[in-house]
Design a protein around this motif. Structure first.
Motif, PDB file in Angstrom:
ATOM      1  N   ALA A 140      44.466  42.766  27.569  1.00  0.00           N
ATOM      2  CA  ALA A 140      43.192  42.156  27.973  1.00  0.00           C
ATOM      3  C   ALA A 140      43.367  41.348  29.253  1.00  0.00           C
ATOM      4  CB  ALA A 140      42.659  41.263  26.840  1.00  0.00           C
ATOM      5  N   ARG A 141      44.489  40.620  29.359  1.00  0.00           N
ATOM      6  CA  ARG A 141      44.734  39.846  30.582  1.00  0.00           C
ATOM      7  C   ARG A 141      44.889  40.780  31.782  1.00  0.00           C
ATOM      8  NH1 ARG A 141      47.595  36.008  27.213  1.00  0.00           N
ATOM      9  NH2 ARG A 141      49.537  37.165  27.427  1.00  0.00           N
ATOM     10  N   ALA A 142      45.585  41.903  31.558  1.00  0.00           N
ATOM     11  CA  ALA A 142      45.761  42.888  32.643  1.00  0.00           C
ATOM     12  C   ALA A 142      44.409  43.476  33.040  1.00  0.00           C
ATOM     13  CB  ALA A 142      46.710  43.994  32.188  1.00  0.00           C
ATOM     14  N   TRP A 143      43.597  43.794  32.031  1.00  0.00           N
ATOM     15  CA  TRP A 143      42.250  44.328  32.268  1.00  0.00           C
ATOM     16  C   TRP A 143      41.418  43.308  33.046  1.00  0.00           C
ATOM     17  CZ3 TRP A 143      39.407  48.299  32.886  1.00  0.00           C
ATOM     18  CH2 TRP A 143      38.024  48.282  32.664  1.00  0.00           C
ATOM     19  N   PHE A 144      41.566  42.038  32.698  1.00  0.00           N
ATOM     20  CA  PHE A 144      40.817  40.979  33.377  1.00  0.00           C
ATOM     21  C   PHE A 144      41.194  40.927  34.864  1.00  0.00           C
ATOM     22  CE2 PHE A 144      40.298  36.462  34.624  1.00  0.00           C
ATOM     23  CZ  PHE A 144      38.937  36.335  34.379  1.00  0.00           C
ATOM     24  N   ARG A 145      42.480  41.155  35.151  1.00  0.00           N
ATOM     25  CA  ARG A 145      42.915  41.106  36.556  1.00  0.00           C
ATOM     26  C   ARG A 145      42.389  42.288  37.353  1.00  0.00           C
ATOM     27  NH1 ARG A 145      47.649  38.776  34.462  1.00  0.00           N
ATOM     28  NH2 ARG A 145      48.661  40.800  34.190  1.00  0.00           N
ATOM     29  N   VAL A 146      42.397  43.488  36.725  1.00  0.00           N
ATOM     30  CA  VAL A 146      42.045  44.687  37.508  1.00  0.00           C
ATOM     31  C   VAL A 146      40.537  44.997  37.470  1.00  0.00           C
ATOM     32  CG1 VAL A 146      44.326  45.703  37.204  1.00  0.00           C
ATOM     33  CG2 VAL A 146      42.496  46.343  35.624  1.00  0.00           C
ATOM     34  N   ALA A 147      39.862  44.555  36.434  1.00  0.00           N
ATOM     35  CA  ALA A 147      38.430  44.896  36.310  1.00  0.00           C
ATOM     36  C   ALA A 147      37.598  43.895  37.099  1.00  0.00           C
ATOM     37  CB  ALA A 147      38.013  44.906  34.843  1.00  0.00           C
ATOM     38  N   GLY A 148      37.640  44.039  38.421  1.00  0.00           N
ATOM     39  CA  GLY A 148      37.005  43.051  39.290  1.00  0.00           C
ATOM     40  C   GLY A 148      35.529  42.858  39.008  1.00  0.00           C
ATOM     41  N   THR A 149      34.808  43.960  38.842  1.00  0.00           N
ATOM     42  CA  THR A 149      33.362  43.851  38.647  1.00  0.00           C
ATOM     43  C   THR A 149      33.034  43.117  37.352  1.00  0.00           C
ATOM     44  OG1 THR A 149      33.105  45.947  39.809  1.00  0.00           O
ATOM     45  CG2 THR A 149      31.226  45.160  38.543  1.00  0.00           C
ATOM     46  N   ARG A 150      33.674  43.541  36.259  1.00  0.00           N
ATOM     47  CA  ARG A 150      33.409  42.900  34.957  1.00  0.00           C
ATOM     48  C   ARG A 150      33.802  41.427  34.979  1.00  0.00           C
ATOM     49  NH1 ARG A 150      29.494  45.103  32.306  1.00  0.00           N
ATOM     50  NH2 ARG A 150      29.538  47.272  32.878  1.00  0.00           N
ATOM     51  N   ARG A 151      34.938  41.152  35.641  1.00  0.00           N
ATOM     52  CA  ARG A 151      35.390  39.753  35.717  1.00  0.00           C
ATOM     53  C   ARG A 151      34.343  38.906  36.452  1.00  0.00           C
ATOM     54  NH1 ARG A 151      40.090  40.315  38.529  1.00  0.00           N
ATOM     55  NH2 ARG A 151      39.080  39.829  40.499  1.00  0.00           N
ATOM     56  N   ARG A 152      33.853  39.452  37.561  1.00  0.00           N
ATOM     57  CA  ARG A 152      32.850  38.699  38.337  1.00  0.00           C
ATOM     58  C   ARG A 152      31.564  38.500  37.530  1.00  0.00           C
ATOM     59  NH1 ARG A 152      35.199  41.408  42.579  1.00  0.00           N
ATOM     60  NH2 ARG A 152      33.848  43.221  42.372  1.00  0.00           N
ATOM     61  N   ILE A 153      31.159  39.556  36.816  1.00  0.00           N
ATOM     62  CA  ILE A 153      29.947  39.424  35.985  1.00  0.00           C
ATOM     63  C   ILE A 153      30.140  38.296  34.972  1.00  0.00           C
ATOM     64  CG2 ILE A 153      28.558  40.553  34.199  1.00  0.00           C
ATOM     65  CD1 ILE A 153      29.167  43.224  35.635  1.00  0.00           C
ATOM     66  N   ALA A 154      31.310  38.311  34.319  1.00  0.00           N
ATOM     67  CA  ALA A 154      31.573  37.304  33.282  1.00  0.00           C
ATOM     68  C   ALA A 154      31.548  35.896  33.879  1.00  0.00           C
ATOM     69  CB  ALA A 154      32.915  37.592  32.609  1.00  0.00           C
ATOM     70  N   VAL A 155      32.252  35.711  34.967  1.00  0.00           N
ATOM     71  CA  VAL A 155      32.324  34.369  35.586  1.00  0.00           C
ATOM     72  C   VAL A 155      30.937  33.937  36.056  1.00  0.00           C
ATOM     73  CG1 VAL A 155      33.283  33.057  37.521  1.00  0.00           C
ATOM     74  CG2 VAL A 155      34.758  34.605  36.220  1.00  0.00           C
ATOM     75  N   ASP A 156      30.228  34.838  36.711  1.00  0.00           N
ATOM     76  CA  ASP A 156      28.878  34.501  37.195  1.00  0.00           C
ATOM     77  C   ASP A 156      27.961  34.118  36.028  1.00  0.00           C
ATOM     78  OD1 ASP A 156      29.699  35.029  39.729  1.00  0.00           O
ATOM     79  OD2 ASP A 156      28.683  36.957  39.923  1.00  0.00           O
ATOM     80  N   ASN A 157      28.057  34.874  34.928  1.00  0.00           N
ATOM     81  CA  ASN A 157      27.210  34.575  33.768  1.00  0.00           C
ATOM     82  C   ASN A 157      27.519  33.194  33.185  1.00  0.00           C
ATOM     83  OD1 ASN A 157      25.829  36.971  33.894  1.00  0.00           O
ATOM     84  ND2 ASN A 157      26.978  37.987  32.274  1.00  0.00           N
ATOM     85  N   ILE A 158      28.805  32.875  33.116  1.00  0.00           N
ATOM     86  CA  ILE A 158      29.196  31.569  32.550  1.00  0.00           C
ATOM     87  C   ILE A 158      28.648  30.438  33.421  1.00  0.00           C
ATOM     88  CG2 ILE A 158      31.195  30.078  32.113  1.00  0.00           C
ATOM     89  CD1 ILE A 158      32.702  32.778  31.397  1.00  0.00           C
ATOM     90  N   LEU A 159      28.730  30.622  34.734  1.00  0.00           N
ATOM     91  CA  LEU A 159      28.186  29.604  35.639  1.00  0.00           C
ATOM     92  C   LEU A 159      26.664  29.553  35.545  1.00  0.00           C
ATOM     93  CD1 LEU A 159      30.475  30.338  38.729  1.00  0.00           C
ATOM     94  CD2 LEU A 159      30.541  28.289  37.280  1.00  0.00           C
ATOM     95  N   ALA A 160      26.030  30.743  35.490  1.00  0.00           N
ATOM     96  CA  ALA A 160      24.561  30.787  35.434  1.00  0.00           C
ATOM     97  C   ALA A 160      24.037  30.182  34.139  1.00  0.00           C
ATOM     98  CB  ALA A 160      24.085  32.230  35.559  1.00  0.00           C
ATOM     99  N   ALA A 161      24.801  30.344  33.057  1.00  0.00           N
ATOM    100  CA  ALA A 161      24.382  29.776  31.762  1.00  0.00           C
ATOM    101  C   ALA A 161      24.700  28.284  31.680  1.00  0.00           C
ATOM    102  CB  ALA A 161      25.079  30.517  30.621  1.00  0.00           C
ATOM    103  N   ARG A 162      25.350  27.752  32.708  1.00  0.00           N
ATOM    104  CA  ARG A 162      25.723  26.331  32.798  1.00  0.00           C
ATOM    105  C   ARG A 162      26.633  25.905  31.647  1.00  0.00           C
ATOM    106  NH1 ARG A 162      20.104  23.652  35.116  1.00  0.00           N
ATOM    107  NH2 ARG A 162      19.937  25.068  36.862  1.00  0.00           N
ATOM    108  N   ILE A 163      27.490  26.830  31.277  1.00  0.00           N
ATOM    109  CA  ILE A 163      28.532  26.450  30.318  1.00  0.00           C
ATOM    110  C   ILE A 163      29.479  25.475  31.015  1.00  0.00           C
ATOM    111  CG2 ILE A 163      30.468  27.329  28.928  1.00  0.00           C
ATOM    112  CD1 ILE A 163      27.681  28.202  27.919  1.00  0.00           C
TER     113      ILE A 163
END
Lengths: 81, 292
Positions: free
Chosen positions: B36-59
């Motif tokens: 999963a950590r390796a996937w997180f490093r290489v899956a740029g689009t999904r990683r960005r979606i996840a990070v953007d969502n967390i920021l947008a949700a104001r977590i």
């Protein structure tokens, strides 16, 4: 309720359940509701609207297998509408 | 070309499953975390979606913290996948309650014990939802509505591996109204995930303060059948330790204003989802374009 009155009311009800552009004057009792853009899941909308419009407690399951406007009208008739 | 891609994905999935099946739990979980950590490093689009969502949700407002939560979320779902696959060897009808804290509202617990009463269970891609469905099926059969995967080979594999106990799946596109009503009439649980973007027929309701297209079927089913609808979730506490929480049933009588009725139900469900996600943000599936 007379057939024509039921048909008019059903036209108005079904209009609220579809996003398709339909010639509602051409809709008859023989019209298949699927052709009006009311597919198996949109039937839930139709059930809600009919329960409210006719203030009747037709069980949702009675709508399973309903194909035409006449089938819907028959359900209402059975309920004494 | 698509056939080749699907075949390679399928072969990869079969190999991964074979390895997971043969490894002891803790080693399988460690492997899942590494992958999963390796996937997180290489899956740029999904990683960005996840990070953007967390920021947008104001977590959090801190991008570094959002990145950490996103990485933990990826790891969480790797581990959850392993535990879901291995659950058959861990849980049985007699021991499962020893390993799971059940926090069920009394009215909901009564519905689970009553064989004749159907229940619409709504949840989110949070914690270990599939395992919860497997375990709840010790009370009564659970039917989950699922989306078919783009890869039909992988889909067949998933459909074969997911169901356990009295938990079965029905594909979303085959989920005609007769089948759904039949599930409720039998007194079974109809499990629906309501936190993903509804591409069509969705209703726009706030999710973490932003409008999100949301599935309406669960709310409509409740309104037209009167079947109780209830929000539940499953928190992962430790390896094969969970807490399953079920809220009291929501009760909404149709008012005649369909849109308003549906909106009230969906807003309440979304508020419940937001609360549990804020409490355990690492256990939520952030890598989904919810607000697209």
């Amino acid at each position: 309720m007379q057939d024509n009155a039921i048909l008019d009311t059903l036209r108005a009800v079904m209009r609220r359940c579809t996003t398709q552009d339909i010639d509602w004057d051409a809709v008859t009792l023989e019209t298949e509701i699927q052709s009006l853009g009311i597919d198996s899941l949109a039937v839930l909308d139709l059930i809600y609207e009919i329960q409210q419009e006719f203030d009747t407690e037709i069980e949702a399951e009675r709508f399973v297998g309903v194909k035409t406007v006449a089938d819907v009208a028959a359900l209402l008739e059975q309920r004494g509408v | 070309m698509v056939w080749l891609k699907h075949s390679l994905e399928y072969a990869g999935a079969v190999c991964a499953l074979a390895i997971i099946d043969r490894l002891p739990l803790m080693r399988a979980e460690a492997l899942a975390r590494r992958l999963a950590r390796a996937w997180f490093r290489v899956a740029g689009t999904r990683r960005r979606i996840a990070v953007d969502n967390i920021l947008a949700a104001r977590i959090t407002a801190d991008p570094a913290e959002a990145n950490r939560i996103a990485r933990k979320s990826f790891e969480h779902f790797g581990v959850v996948l392993v535990e879901s696959l291995k659950s058959g060897a861990i849980f049985d009808e007699h021991n499962w309650r020893d390993k799971v804290d059940l926090d069920l509202a009394p009215q909901t617990a009564a519905l689970l014990e009553e064989p004749e009463r159907g229940l619409i269970l709504v949840s989110a891609h949070f914690g270990s939802w599939e395992l919860a469905a497997q375990l709840l099926s010790y009370f009564k059969p659970v039917v989950g509505i699922t989306r078919r995967m783009n890869n039909p080979l992988a889909d067949t594999l998933v459909q074969r591996r997911k169901p356990r106990n009295r938990f079965t799946l029905t594909p979303k596109h085959d989920a005609d109204i007769g089948r759904l009503l039949g599930i409720l009439r039998r007194g079974d649980i109809l499990a629906m995930m309501v936190d993903q973007r509804a591409p069509a027929r969705g209703m726009s309701v706030p999710f973490f303060g932003r409008p999100a297209s949301t599935y309406v079927s669960a709310a409509l089913l409740h309104l037209v059948t009167g079947t109780p609808i209830c929000f539940g979730y499953c928190v992962r506490l430790a390896p094969f330790r969970y807490r399953i929480v079920a809220h009291p049933p929501l009760v909404y009588a149709p008012s005649g204003n369909k849109e308003q009725d549906i909106r009230m139900i969906l807003c309440e469900i979304n508020r419940h989802i937001e609360a549990v996600v804020r409490a355990y943000p690492e256990q939520y599936l952030w890598a989904h374009r919810r607000w697209r």
